[in-house]
Design a protein around this motif. Structure first.
Motif, PDB file in Angstrom:
ATOM      1  N   GLN A   1       0.757  -1.320  -0.028  1.00 23.80           N
ATOM      2  CA  GLN A   1      -0.162   0.053  -0.012  1.00 23.80           C
ATOM      3  C   GLN A   1       0.865   1.283  -0.052  1.00 23.80           C
ATOM      4  O   GLN A   1       2.058   1.414   0.649  1.00 23.80           O
ATOM      5  CB  GLN A   1      -0.887  -0.107   1.256  1.00 23.80           C
ATOM      6  CG  GLN A   1      -1.994   0.954   1.464  1.00 23.80           C
ATOM      7  CD  GLN A   1      -2.995   0.717   0.628  1.00 23.80           C
ATOM      8  OE1 GLN A   1      -3.344  -0.072   0.119  1.00 23.80           O
ATOM      9  NE2 GLN A   1      -3.944   1.795   0.452  1.00 23.80           N
ATOM     10  N   VAL A   2       0.535   2.168  -0.682  1.00 23.99           N
ATOM     11  CA  VAL A   2       1.368   3.519  -0.969  1.00 23.99           C
ATOM     12  C   VAL A   2       0.155   4.317  -0.091  1.00 23.99           C
ATOM     13  O   VAL A   2      -0.789   4.789  -0.699  1.00 23.99           O
ATOM     14  CB  VAL A   2       1.630   3.925  -2.166  1.00 23.99           C
ATOM     15  CG1 VAL A   2       2.428   5.182  -2.340  1.00 23.99           C
ATOM     16  CG2 VAL A   2       2.277   2.732  -2.834  1.00 23.99           C
ATOM     17  N   TYR A   3       0.879   5.549   0.731  1.00 24.74           N
ATOM     18  CA  TYR A   3       0.248   6.580   1.303  1.00 24.74           C
ATOM     19  C   TYR A   3       1.009   7.892   1.087  1.00 24.74           C
ATOM     20  O   TYR A   3       2.196   7.874   0.928  1.00 24.74           O
ATOM     21  CB  TYR A   3       0.453   6.259   2.702  1.00 24.74           C
ATOM     22  CG  TYR A   3      -0.308   5.128   3.341  1.00 24.74           C
ATOM     23  CD1 TYR A   3      -1.780   5.220   3.727  1.00 24.74           C
ATOM     24  CD2 TYR A   3       0.011   3.990   3.294  1.00 24.74           C
ATOM     25  CE1 TYR A   3      -2.519   4.124   4.068  1.00 24.74           C
ATOM     26  CE2 TYR A   3      -0.480   2.687   3.779  1.00 24.74           C
ATOM     27  CZ  TYR A   3      -1.723   2.786   4.200  1.00 24.74           C
ATOM     28  OH  TYR A   3      -2.671   1.747   4.648  1.00 24.74           O
ATOM     29  N   ILE A   4       0.094   8.741   0.530  1.00 27.42           N
ATOM     30  CA  ILE A   4       0.760  10.059   0.273  1.00 27.42           C
ATOM     31  C   ILE A   4       0.293  11.106   1.147  1.00 27.42           C
ATOM     32  O   ILE A   4      -0.996  11.023   1.658  1.00 27.42           O
ATOM     33  CB  ILE A   4       0.396  10.588  -1.109  1.00 27.42           C
ATOM     34  CG1 ILE A   4       1.049   9.214  -2.273  1.00 27.42           C
ATOM     35  CG2 ILE A   4       1.105  11.783  -1.692  1.00 27.42           C
ATOM     36  CD1 ILE A   4       0.560   9.416  -3.592  1.00 27.42           C
ATOM     37  N   GLY A   5       1.302  12.182   1.540  1.00 32.97           N
ATOM     38  CA  GLY A   5       0.723  13.229   2.416  1.00 32.97           C
ATOM     39  C   GLY A   5       0.758  12.893   4.137  1.00 32.97           C
ATOM     40  O   GLY A   5       0.795  11.722   4.141  1.00 32.97           O
ATOM     41  N   LEU A   6       0.757  13.908   4.933  1.00 31.79           N
ATOM     42  CA  LEU A   6       0.774  13.643   6.306  1.00 31.79           C
ATOM     43  C   LEU A   6      -0.303  12.775   6.801  1.00 31.79           C
ATOM     44  O   LEU A   6      -0.394  11.850   7.538  1.00 31.79           O
ATOM     45  CB  LEU A   6       0.829  14.700   7.087  1.00 31.79           C
ATOM     46  CG  LEU A   6       2.119  15.501   7.000  1.00 31.79           C
ATOM     47  CD1 LEU A   6       1.945  17.085   7.732  1.00 31.79           C
ATOM     48  CD2 LEU A   6       3.204  14.603   7.791  1.00 31.79           C
ATOM     49  N   LYS A   7      -1.664  12.853   6.101  1.00 31.46           N
ATOM     50  CA  LYS A   7      -2.643  12.319   6.482  1.00 31.46           C
ATOM     51  C   LYS A   7      -2.708  10.720   6.212  1.00 31.46           C
ATOM     52  O   LYS A   7      -2.892   9.994   6.952  1.00 31.46           O
ATOM     53  CB  LYS A   7      -3.980  12.959   5.971  1.00 31.46           C
ATOM     54  CG  LYS A   7      -4.501  14.028   6.833  1.00 31.46           C
ATOM     55  CD  LYS A   7      -6.026  14.546   5.960  1.00 31.46           C
ATOM     56  CE  LYS A   7      -6.334  15.846   6.555  1.00 31.46           C
ATOM     57  NZ  LYS A   7      -7.621  16.439   5.901  1.00 31.46           N
ATOM     58  N   GLY A   8      -2.105  10.785   4.966  1.00 29.83           N
ATOM     59  CA  GLY A   8      -1.803   9.154   4.390  1.00 29.83           C
ATOM     60  C   GLY A   8      -1.017   8.375   5.536  1.00 29.83           C
ATOM     61  O   GLY A   8      -1.268   7.262   5.591  1.00 29.83           O
ATOM     62  N   ILE A   9       0.168   8.955   5.706  1.00 30.23           N
ATOM     63  CA  ILE A   9       1.002   8.627   6.505  1.00 30.23           C
ATOM     64  C   ILE A   9       0.600   8.165   7.874  1.00 30.23           C
ATOM     65  O   ILE A   9       0.794   7.298   8.576  1.00 30.23           O
ATOM     66  CB  ILE A   9       2.431   9.227   6.487  1.00 30.23           C
ATOM     67  CG1 ILE A   9       3.167   9.326   5.104  1.00 30.23           C
ATOM     68  CG2 ILE A   9       3.564   8.638   7.630  1.00 30.23           C
ATOM     69  CD1 ILE A   9       4.350  10.028   5.033  1.00 30.23           C
ATOM     70  N   LEU A  10      -0.039   9.151   8.414  1.00 29.11           N
ATOM     71  CA  LEU A  10      -0.763   8.742   9.759  1.00 29.11           C
ATOM     72  C   LEU A  10      -1.810   7.694   9.897  1.00 29.11           C
ATOM     73  O   LEU A  10      -1.548   6.702  10.514  1.00 29.11           O
ATOM     74  CB  LEU A  10      -1.468  10.114  10.117  1.00 29.11           C
ATOM     75  CG  LEU A  10      -2.412  10.146  11.546  1.00 29.11           C
ATOM     76  CD1 LEU A  10      -1.402   9.590  12.585  1.00 29.11           C
ATOM     77  CD2 LEU A  10      -3.179  11.191  12.101  1.00 29.11           C
ATOM     78  N   SER A  11      -2.529   7.460   8.579  1.00 26.50           N
ATOM     79  CA  SER A  11      -3.207   6.316   8.517  1.00 26.50           C
ATOM     80  C   SER A  11      -2.374   5.054   8.441  1.00 26.50           C
ATOM     81  O   SER A  11      -2.858   3.998   9.213  1.00 26.50           O
ATOM     82  CB  SER A  11      -4.062   6.187   7.082  1.00 26.50           C
ATOM     83  OG  SER A  11      -4.955   7.354   7.130  1.00 26.50           O
ATOM     84  N   ALA A  12      -1.223   5.018   7.804  1.00 27.08           N
ATOM     85  CA  ALA A  12      -0.588   3.728   7.783  1.00 27.08           C
ATOM     86  C   ALA A  12       0.184   3.611   9.206  1.00 27.08           C
ATOM     87  O   ALA A  12       0.139   2.578   9.671  1.00 27.08           O
ATOM     88  CB  ALA A  12       0.947   4.161   7.046  1.00 27.08           C
ATOM     89  N   HIS A  13       0.477   4.603   9.986  1.00 29.85           N
ATOM     90  CA  HIS A  13       0.960   4.389  11.479  1.00 29.85           C
ATOM     91  C   HIS A  13      -0.226   4.103  12.331  1.00 29.85           C
ATOM     92  O   HIS A  13       0.047   3.197  13.152  1.00 29.85           O
ATOM     93  CB  HIS A  13       1.621   5.754  11.749  1.00 29.85           C
ATOM     94  CG  HIS A  13       3.230   5.690  11.339  1.00 29.85           C
ATOM     95  ND1 HIS A  13       3.366   6.431  10.116  1.00 29.85           N
ATOM     96  CD2 HIS A  13       4.326   5.454  11.912  1.00 29.85           C
ATOM     97  CE1 HIS A  13       4.559   6.319   9.943  1.00 29.85           C
ATOM     98  NE2 HIS A  13       5.220   5.914  11.107  1.00 29.85           N
ATOM     99  N   LEU A  14      -1.475   4.562  11.864  1.00 32.28           N
ATOM    100  CA  LEU A  14      -2.392   4.050  12.901  1.00 32.28           C
ATOM    101  C   LEU A  14      -2.780   2.591  12.664  1.00 32.28           C
ATOM    102  O   LEU A  14      -3.143   2.060  13.650  1.00 32.28           O
ATOM    103  CB  LEU A  14      -3.641   4.794  12.698  1.00 32.28           C
ATOM    104  CG  LEU A  14      -3.538   6.389  13.274  1.00 32.28           C
ATOM    105  CD1 LEU A  14      -4.736   7.171  12.908  1.00 32.28           C
ATOM    106  CD2 LEU A  14      -3.231   6.250  14.683  1.00 32.28           C
ATOM    107  N   ASN A  15      -2.613   2.130  11.242  1.00 30.46           N
ATOM    108  CA  ASN A  15      -2.749   0.573  10.979  1.00 30.46           C
ATOM    109  C   ASN A  15      -1.774  -0.343  12.018  1.00 30.46           C
ATOM    110  O   ASN A  15      -2.077  -1.289  12.573  1.00 30.46           O
ATOM    111  CB  ASN A  15      -2.085   0.210   9.507  1.00 30.46           C
ATOM    112  CG  ASN A  15      -3.232   0.934   8.664  1.00 30.46           C
ATOM    113  OD1 ASN A  15      -4.482   1.146   8.887  1.00 30.46           O
ATOM    114  ND2 ASN A  15      -2.951   0.937   7.394  1.00 30.46           N
ATOM    115  N   ILE A  16      -0.427   0.456  12.185  1.00 26.83           N
ATOM    116  CA  ILE A  16       0.388  -0.437  13.242  1.00 26.83           C
ATOM    117  C   ILE A  16      -0.288  -0.496  14.578  1.00 26.83           C
ATOM    118  O   ILE A  16      -0.406  -1.536  15.441  1.00 26.83           O
ATOM    119  CB  ILE A  16       1.865   0.193  13.228  1.00 26.83           C
ATOM    120  CG1 ILE A  16       2.288  -0.109  11.893  1.00 26.83           C
ATOM    121  CG2 ILE A  16       2.485  -0.384  14.293  1.00 26.83           C
ATOM    122  CD1 ILE A  16       3.912   0.466  11.668  1.00 26.83           C
TER     123      ILE A  16
END
Length: 135
Positions: free
Chosen positions: A1-16
């Motif tokens: 999965q690719v995430y772009i922007g701060l909101k996207g990266i936050l989503s990725a970290h929240l997945n963890i």
């Protein structure tokens, strides 16, 4: 999965965070101090507040060249830090079954790998580096 922007990266970290349970750990290799803009610092303060609410521990390894850049964050006791000679091309976050590789550029981007085996290998690498690193 690719995430772009701060909101996207936050989503990725929240997945963890979603996959980790109380008393488990979020592990990370941090980026250089130059990439820690105020937006990125604010992002991680917010993220670590959510992590603390879930009672999830955290340990990180930072290149020793940037020890002074992380002095303030270390004082906040949001996580345990150690410093080593490690200059990685991207920040790395390690969860139970996920790895996130983040590039904190003008337009931040992150790549999420979901693989129990890969996460395990990254954790093993992290633990070896943790033993060699200094406070």
């Amino acid at each position: 999965q690719v995430y772009i922007g701060l909101k996207g990266i936050l989503s990725a970290h929240l997945n963890i965070l979603d996959e980790l349970e109380e008393k488990e750990e979020y592990l990370f290799f941090s980026v250089s101090g130059q990439e820690l803009t105020k937006k990125v610092e604010s992002f991680f303060m917010n993220f670590h507040s959510k992590r603390i609410e879930k009672k999830i521990g955290a340990r990180g390894i930072v290149d020793k060249k940037y020890k002074t850049n992380f002095k303030e964050m270390k004082k906040l006791k949001k996580y345990s830090l150690r410093f080593a000679e490690v200059n990685l091309p991207s920040a790395i976050a390690i969860g139970k079954n996920r790895i996130i590789l983040s590039m904190w550029e003008e337009n931040p981007i992150a790549f999420e790998i979901v693989s129990e085996r890969t996460a395990k290998r990254f954790k093993e690498f992290f633990e070896k580096m943790w033993k060699r690193a200094k406070d």
